[in-house]
Design an enzyme around this catalytic site. Structure first.
Site, PDB file in Angstrom:
ATOM      1  N   TYR A  37      42.633  97.530  30.626  1.00  0.00           N
ATOM      2  CA  TYR A  37      42.299  96.719  31.798  1.00  0.00           C
ATOM      3  C   TYR A  37      42.309  97.575  33.069  1.00  0.00           C
ATOM      4  CZ  TYR A  37      42.846  92.597  28.810  1.00  0.00           C
ATOM      5  OH  TYR A  37      42.724  91.667  27.811  1.00  0.00           O
ATOM      6  N   SER A 211      40.053  84.054  27.637  1.00  0.00           N
ATOM      7  CA  SER A 211      38.955  83.443  28.409  1.00  0.00           C
ATOM      8  C   SER A 211      38.852  81.939  28.150  1.00  0.00           C
ATOM      9  CB  SER A 211      37.630  84.141  28.106  1.00  0.00           C
ATOM     10  OG  SER A 211      37.686  85.485  28.505  1.00  0.00           O
ATOM     11  N   PRO A 212      39.952  81.214  28.384  1.00  0.00           N
ATOM     12  CA  PRO A 212      39.977  79.805  27.993  1.00  0.00           C
ATOM     13  C   PRO A 212      39.100  78.878  28.826  1.00  0.00           C
ATOM     14  CG  PRO A 212      41.995  80.396  29.126  1.00  0.00           C
ATOM     15  CD  PRO A 212      41.244  81.667  28.916  1.00  0.00           C
ATOM     16  N   GLY A 216      31.220  80.837  27.137  1.00  0.00           N
ATOM     17  CA  GLY A 216      31.000  81.484  25.837  1.00  0.00           C
ATOM     18  C   GLY A 216      31.095  82.979  26.008  1.00  0.00           C
TER      19      GLY A 216
HETATM   20  N1  LIG Z   1      42.075  90.037  23.667  1.00  0.00           N
HETATM   21  C1  LIG Z   1      40.884  90.142  24.203  1.00  0.00           C
HETATM   22  O1  LIG Z   1      39.943  90.681  23.587  1.00  0.00           O
HETATM   23  C2  LIG Z   1      40.648  89.590  25.595  1.00  0.00           C
HETATM   24  C3  LIG Z   1      39.347  89.559  26.127  1.00  0.00           C
HETATM   25  C4  LIG Z   1      39.179  89.014  27.411  1.00  0.00           C
HETATM   26  C5  LIG Z   1      40.280  88.526  28.120  1.00  0.00           C
HETATM   27  N2  LIG Z   1      41.532  88.609  27.561  1.00  0.00           N
HETATM   28  C6  LIG Z   1      42.712  88.074  28.286  1.00  0.00           C
HETATM   29  O2  LIG Z   1      42.442  86.750  28.680  1.00  0.00           O
HETATM   30  C7  LIG Z   1      42.697  86.616  30.085  1.00  0.00           C
HETATM   31  C8  LIG Z   1      41.785  85.568  30.659  1.00  0.00           C
HETATM   32  O3  LIG Z   1      40.454  86.012  30.520  1.00  0.00           O
HETATM   33  P1  LIG Z   1      39.317  85.669  31.575  1.00  0.00           P
HETATM   34  O4  LIG Z   1      39.776  85.957  32.951  1.00  0.00           O
HETATM   35  O5  LIG Z   1      38.069  86.286  31.079  1.00  0.00           O
HETATM   36  O6  LIG Z   1      39.170  84.114  31.310  1.00  0.00           O
HETATM   37  P2  LIG Z   1      39.268  82.781  32.117  1.00  0.00           P
HETATM   38  O7  LIG Z   1      40.680  82.511  32.493  1.00  0.00           O
HETATM   39  O8  LIG Z   1      38.565  81.800  31.261  1.00  0.00           O
HETATM   40  O9  LIG Z   1      38.517  83.059  33.483  1.00  0.00           O
HETATM   41  C9  LIG Z   1      37.146  83.339  33.504  1.00  0.00           C
HETATM   42  C10 LIG Z   1      36.679  83.252  34.913  1.00  0.00           C
HETATM   43  O10 LIG Z   1      37.125  82.034  35.480  1.00  0.00           O
HETATM   44  C11 LIG Z   1      37.421  82.177  36.859  1.00  0.00           C
HETATM   45  N3  LIG Z   1      38.509  81.236  37.137  1.00  0.00           N
HETATM   46  C12 LIG Z   1      39.769  81.307  36.672  1.00  0.00           C
HETATM   47  N4  LIG Z   1      40.501  80.224  37.053  1.00  0.00           N
HETATM   48  C13 LIG Z   1      39.655  79.443  37.787  1.00  0.00           C
HETATM   49  C14 LIG Z   1      39.799  78.186  38.469  1.00  0.00           C
HETATM   50  N5  LIG Z   1      40.960  77.516  38.438  1.00  0.00           N
HETATM   51  N6  LIG Z   1      38.706  77.690  39.113  1.00  0.00           N
HETATM   52  C15 LIG Z   1      37.539  78.360  39.111  1.00  0.00           C
HETATM   53  N7  LIG Z   1      37.342  79.562  38.495  1.00  0.00           N
HETATM   54  C16 LIG Z   1      38.385  80.088  37.844  1.00  0.00           C
HETATM   55  C17 LIG Z   1      37.819  83.593  37.037  1.00  0.00           C
HETATM   56  O11 LIG Z   1      37.220  84.010  38.246  1.00  0.00           O
HETATM   57  P3  LIG Z   1      37.979  84.967  39.317  1.00  0.00           P
HETATM   58  O12 LIG Z   1      37.802  86.352  38.822  1.00  0.00           O
HETATM   59  O13 LIG Z   1      37.239  84.679  40.564  1.00  0.00           O
HETATM   60  O14 LIG Z   1      39.414  84.521  39.345  1.00  0.00           O
HETATM   61  C18 LIG Z   1      37.193  84.323  35.842  1.00  0.00           C
HETATM   62  O15 LIG Z   1      36.049  85.037  36.262  1.00  0.00           O
HETATM   63  C19 LIG Z   1      42.480  88.028  30.635  1.00  0.00           C
HETATM   64  O16 LIG Z   1      43.129  88.252  31.878  1.00  0.00           O
HETATM   65  C20 LIG Z   1      43.078  88.851  29.545  1.00  0.00           C
HETATM   66  O17 LIG Z   1      44.489  88.887  29.705  1.00  0.00           O
HETATM   67  C21 LIG Z   1      41.717  89.119  26.332  1.00  0.00           C
END
Ligand SMILES: NC(=O)c1ccc[n+]([C@@H]2O[C@H](COP(=O)([O-])OP(=O)(O)OC[C@H]3O[C@@H](n4cnc5c(N)ncnc54)[C@H](OP(=O)(O)O)[C@@H]3O)[C@@H](O)[C@H]2O)c1
Length: 245
Positions: A37, A211-212, A216
């Site tokens: 990261y 990425s909950p 997709g």
């Molecule tokens: N194991 C793996 O292969 C893998 C892969 C990907 C991710 N991960 C882990 O999963 C975590 C979450 O992943 P993610 O950030 O892609 O997923 P996410 O929590 O689904 O967020 C995706 C997007 O949503 C936006 N967001 C978050 N909270 C919000 C809200 N309350 N209202 C509006 N928009 C919102 C964020 O934008 P902003 O940037 O503007 O906040 C981000 O761009 C990562 O930090 C990492 O720790 C693991």
């Protein structure tokens, strides 16, 4: 609930501290990192997000004891690939601990499967990291049941976690179990890693969703998206309901 730290590479100290404090106030004590990261930020690199977390949050030793800190290893770039060799795992954890300014990780995950993995190498790395007190528990991410079984032929520690992409709009892990024999649904294609949900439940492996709120594979979230009116109405109703209590 876990707070993912993948996107903090370009945040200020104050923003990261606010993110951390908000998570703690909301009752979240589990933080997810990876050696990778930060590599994609301008002037970024491996371990950037771990380093920025440590610089901004500056945990006292008692605060450190009160949280669960998870990191991952196994993805290499240039060229992009997967490396679960003994040398890579051990060196990566040492660098993670240095960047995080910590003595131990609570949980270490293998980030993505290295399909030509030598399970004995992983076992040697895990044994050494555990004996040195550098890692307290182990798991995987994006692994199929068979890939976990392969690791278990040599790894002695329980693999407690499998972190996989999962959201309400990216839910084939669950949907496949309901459509496995149907010719009318895309979800009938095996995208559940071969019974991953059932396997995790049988083997007491916690599935963590990454990425909950993402729709997709492509960037973009379902919150507020005009493509998901019913889902958003449902969420807004639930939020309004909670706020009125
Ligand atoms: N194991 C793996 O292969 C893998 C892969 C990907 C991710 N991960 C882990 O999963 C975590 C979450 O992943 P993610 O950030 O892609 O997923 P996410 O929590 O689904 O967020 C995706 C997007 O949503 C936006 N967001 C978050 N909270 C919000 C809200 N309350 N209202 C509006 N928009 C919102 C964020 O934008 P902003 O940037 O503007 O906040 C981000 O761009 C990562 O930090 C990492 O720790 C693991």
């Amino acid at each position: 609930m876990i707070a993912g730290m993948m996107r903090i590479g370009d945040k200020t100290d104050a923003e990261i501290r606010e993110l951390y404090d908000s998570a703690r106030e909301a009752g979240v004590s589990y933080f997810d990192h990876a050696d990778l990261y930060g590599f994609n930020f301008p002037d970024g690199g491996y371990h950037l997000c771990e380093r920025r977390f440590a610089e901004a949050v500056k945990l006292s030793s008692s605060e450190r004891e009160g949280i669960v800190l998870q990191s991952k290893t196994g993805i290499v770039e240039d060229p992009w690939g997967y490396d679960q060799s003994y040398e890579h795992i051990v060196a990566s954890v040492d660098e993670s601990l240095k960047s995080l300014n910590m003595d131990y990780l609570d949980v270490l995950l293998l980030h993505r499967p290295d399909v030509l993995v030598e399970p004995e190498e992983v076992a040697r790395a895990f044994d050494e990291l555990e004996a040195a007190g550098k890692v307290r528990a182990f798991g995987v991410s994006n692994h199929t049941p068979r890939q976990i079984d392969l690791l278990k032929t040599a790894v002695k520690q329980p693999l407690l976690v499998n972190q996989v992409q999962f959201s309400i709009t990216h839910s084939s892990l669950v949907a496949q179990g309901m459509t496995s024999n149907m010719t009318t649904s895309d979800d009938a294609f095996t995208r559940d890693g071969g019974g991953l949900v059932d396997y995790a439940r049988v083997n007491k492996i916690t599935l963590q969703a990454w990425s909950p709120i993402q729709i997709g594979h492509e960037p973009g979230i379902f919150l507020g998206s005009l493509d998901y009116p019913e889902l958003n109405a449902e969420i807004e109703g639930a939020v309004a309901n909670r706020n009125s209590r």
